[in-house]
Write a protein that holds these residues in place. Structure first.
Motif, short mmCIF file in Angstrom:
data_model
loop_
_atom_site.label_atom_id
_atom_site.label_comp_id
_atom_site.label_asym_id
_atom_site.label_seq_id
_atom_site.Cartn_x
_atom_site.Cartn_y
_atom_site.Cartn_z
N LEU A 115 0.83 -1.20 0.00
CA LEU A 115 0.00 0.00 0.00
C LEU A 115 0.87 1.25 0.00
O LEU A 115 1.96 1.28 0.57
N THR A 116 0.35 2.30 -0.62
CA THR A 116 1.01 3.61 -0.62
C THR A 116 0.00 4.65 -0.16
O THR A 116 -1.20 4.36 0.01
N VAL A 117 0.47 5.88 0.01
CA VAL A 117 -0.43 6.96 0.42
C VAL A 117 -1.55 7.14 -0.59
O VAL A 117 -2.68 7.51 -0.23
N ASP A 118 -1.29 6.86 -1.86
CA ASP A 118 -2.31 7.03 -2.89
C ASP A 118 -3.49 6.07 -2.71
O ASP A 118 -4.56 6.30 -3.28
N ASP A 119 -3.31 5.00 -1.93
CA ASP A 119 -4.40 4.05 -1.70
C ASP A 119 -5.33 4.49 -0.57
O ASP A 119 -6.37 3.86 -0.36
N ALA A 177 -0.27 15.07 3.89
CA ALA A 177 0.56 15.97 3.08
C ALA A 177 0.65 17.37 3.68
O ALA A 177 1.41 18.21 3.18
N SER A 178 -0.09 17.63 4.76
CA SER A 178 -0.14 18.99 5.30
C SER A 178 1.09 19.30 6.15
O SER A 178 1.78 18.40 6.65
N ASP A 179 1.33 20.59 6.35
CA ASP A 179 2.46 21.03 7.17
C ASP A 179 2.21 20.78 8.66
O ASP A 179 3.15 20.82 9.46
N HIS A 180 0.95 20.53 9.03
CA HIS A 180 0.61 20.35 10.44
C HIS A 180 0.35 18.89 10.80
O HIS A 180 -0.25 18.60 11.83
N ARG A 181 0.80 17.96 9.97
CA ARG A 181 0.47 16.55 10.17
C ARG A 181 0.94 16.01 11.52
O ARG A 181 0.27 15.17 12.13
N GLU A 182 2.10 16.48 12.02
CA GLU A 182 2.63 15.94 13.27
C GLU A 182 1.72 16.23 14.45
O GLU A 182 1.71 15.49 15.43
N HIS A 209 -11.21 7.40 9.94
CA HIS A 209 -10.75 6.54 11.02
C HIS A 209 -10.06 5.29 10.47
O HIS A 209 -8.95 4.92 10.88
N THR A 210 -10.72 4.64 9.51
CA THR A 210 -10.14 3.43 8.93
C THR A 210 -8.88 3.75 8.13
O THR A 210 -7.88 3.01 8.21
N GLY A 211 -8.90 4.84 7.39
CA GLY A 211 -7.73 5.22 6.61
C GLY A 211 -6.53 5.52 7.48
O GLY A 211 -5.40 5.10 7.18
N LEU A 212 -6.74 6.23 8.58
CA LEU A 212 -5.64 6.51 9.50
C LEU A 212 -5.13 5.23 10.16
O LEU A 212 -3.92 5.08 10.38
N ARG A 213 -6.04 4.31 10.44
CA ARG A 213 -5.62 3.06 11.07
C ARG A 213 -4.75 2.24 10.12
O ARG A 213 -3.71 1.69 10.51
N VAL A 214 -5.16 2.18 8.86
CA VAL A 214 -4.35 1.47 7.86
C VAL A 214 -2.99 2.15 7.70
O VAL A 214 -1.95 1.49 7.63
#
Length: 408
Positions: free
Chosen positions: A301-305, A315-320, A375-380
């Motif tokens: 899997l990649t981010v594109d999935d 991709a945001s500057d505030h992701r952390e 939620h599911t996307g972040l978990r993956v």
């Protein structure tokens, strides 16, 4: 003393001849054999050795005579090196009370007995290595997904017949190893964890358990369900600080234990990839939805999935800041007070972050379907190692898939 070719009997004979309680340690300072310890004081000292001798420093190379070590209150431990015809193979240990010295006849008796015990210990080690290789080969065959059913049945019968694992109506697999992001000495640490667990079981239980390192990770098969708290106790030693464990569910037949192994493998990965959510020893029953997510081809899997909203957030500057904020908010079911408390921030700070997240993701956080996707996307993403840090530990090393050490 009558001549015998058995380490335990020879040790007991020497103990009775010298009227001293004796213990044999291997090269790694682990207790392998001991004479009868009758008094309460003797048993307390034996318990101390069983619990702590593996933390002792081995004698430096070249020292052939006995060494005295402090045992507290003026008492001493006497360590006599054991050798076969060429190498040091272990140590003969006994306790010397305060104010007592070894008489010459005891020194001579220990020296004579040590020569015989060294040869017997070498033989035991050789047979143990042969048995370990046999167990490793059979266990690998039992877990091989390519092995036909009749071959697995024959392997299972051989393991029970040869006494590697006890006959039972339930079998349970355990996987032990360091996180994939910590590849240094992974096989050695897995082997150490397997040996420590087998030693603990032998000392505290009547169960017969088989274990080995298979494809770089430790695997054990128990003839009963495994208690997580006991396994966690085994892993508390400093040498095993990085090791994580997964426990599979029980199966009814030994030839089907690879099902439990697959579950244990996923539970181990969950403990490695998300140490904030999962304890160091994680059971298959604890995984919830991750049972399904960990079966995905995460290494491909990649981010594109990922869902669009998750991709924008990563991709945001505030992701952390915003990724853990959104994870906490979704884990709390969208309840602001619980989220703020979990993050240790004021609710006004949380509302500010949530508004920024809405703008970044272009998602309405009040929409149940949209929240499910986030939620599911972040978990993956977390399990696939795309979020960088989990509990202060990297989820995967650069260029290393979290699944790279796992056999299919």
């Amino acid at each position: 003393m009558r001549p015998v070719m058995n380490l335990d009997d020879s040790l007991q004979d020497l103990s009775e001849a010298l009227q001293r309680r004796l213990v044999v340690l291997d090269e790694r300072m682990r207790v392998l054999a001991y004479s009868i310890h009758e008094s309460e004081e003797d048993r307390e000292r034996l318990s101390h050795l069983l619990a702590h001798s593996d933390t002792w420093r081995p004698l430096p190379a070249g020292i052939e005579g006995p060494e005295l070590r402090d045992a507290g209150a003026g008492a001493r431990w006497v360590l006599v090196p054991l050798r076969d015809h060429r190498h040091r193979v272990g140590y003969l240990v006994h306790f010397l009370p305060a104010g007592e010295d070894l008489p010459p006849e005891a020194v001579a008796g220990l020296a004579e007995g040590a020569g015989r015990l060294g040869v017997l210990l070498s033989l035991r080690t050789m047979y143990a290595e042969r048995d370990a290789a046999r167990a490793r080969d059979l266990l690998a065959g039992l877990l091989d997904v390519r092995a036909p059913a009749d071959e697995r049945e024959r392997t299972a019968r051989a393991m029970v017949r040869e006494g590697m694992v006890g006959g039972s109506e339930q079998y349970c697999a355990v996987v032990l190893g360091v996180p994939p992001a910590v590849p240094d000495e992974a096989a050695w640490k897995a082997r150490t964890a397997v040996e420590a667990t087998l030693d603990f079981v032998a000392r505290t239980s009547t169960a017969t358990v088989v274990g080995a390192v298979v494809e770089g990770i430790g695997v054990l098969v128990f003839p009963r369900p495994v208690v997580a708290e006991r396994l966690e106790r085994v892993l508390r030693t400093p040498a095993l600080a990085e090791v994580r464990a997964g426990i599979g569910g029980p199966v009814g037949r030994l030839e089907d234990v690879r099902t439990s192994y697959g579950q244990a493998e996923r539970a181990w990965l969950a403990a490695c990839l998300d140490p904030v959510t999962y304890p160091r020893v994680t059971g298959w029953a604890d995984l919830g939805l991750d049972k399904l997510l960990l079966d995905l081809p995460l290494d491909r899997l990649t981010v594109d999935d990922l869902p669009d909203g998750v991709r924008r957030l990563l991709a945001s500057d505030h992701r952390e800041v915003d990724v853990p904020t959104l994870e906490a908010y979704l884990d709390a079911g969208g309840e602001a007070s619980s989220t703020a408390a979990a993050l240790g921030i004021h609710r006004s700070t949380l509302y500010y972050r949530l508004e920024r997240i809405r703008t970044t993701t272009a998602v309405d956080l009040s929409d149940g379907v949209a929240r499910r996707d986030l939620h599911t996307g972040l978990r993956v993403a977390r399990l696939a190692g795309m979020l960088g840090l989990a509990g202060g530990q990297p989820t995967s090393a650069p260029g290393l898939s979290p699944w790279s050490t796992v056999g299919s």
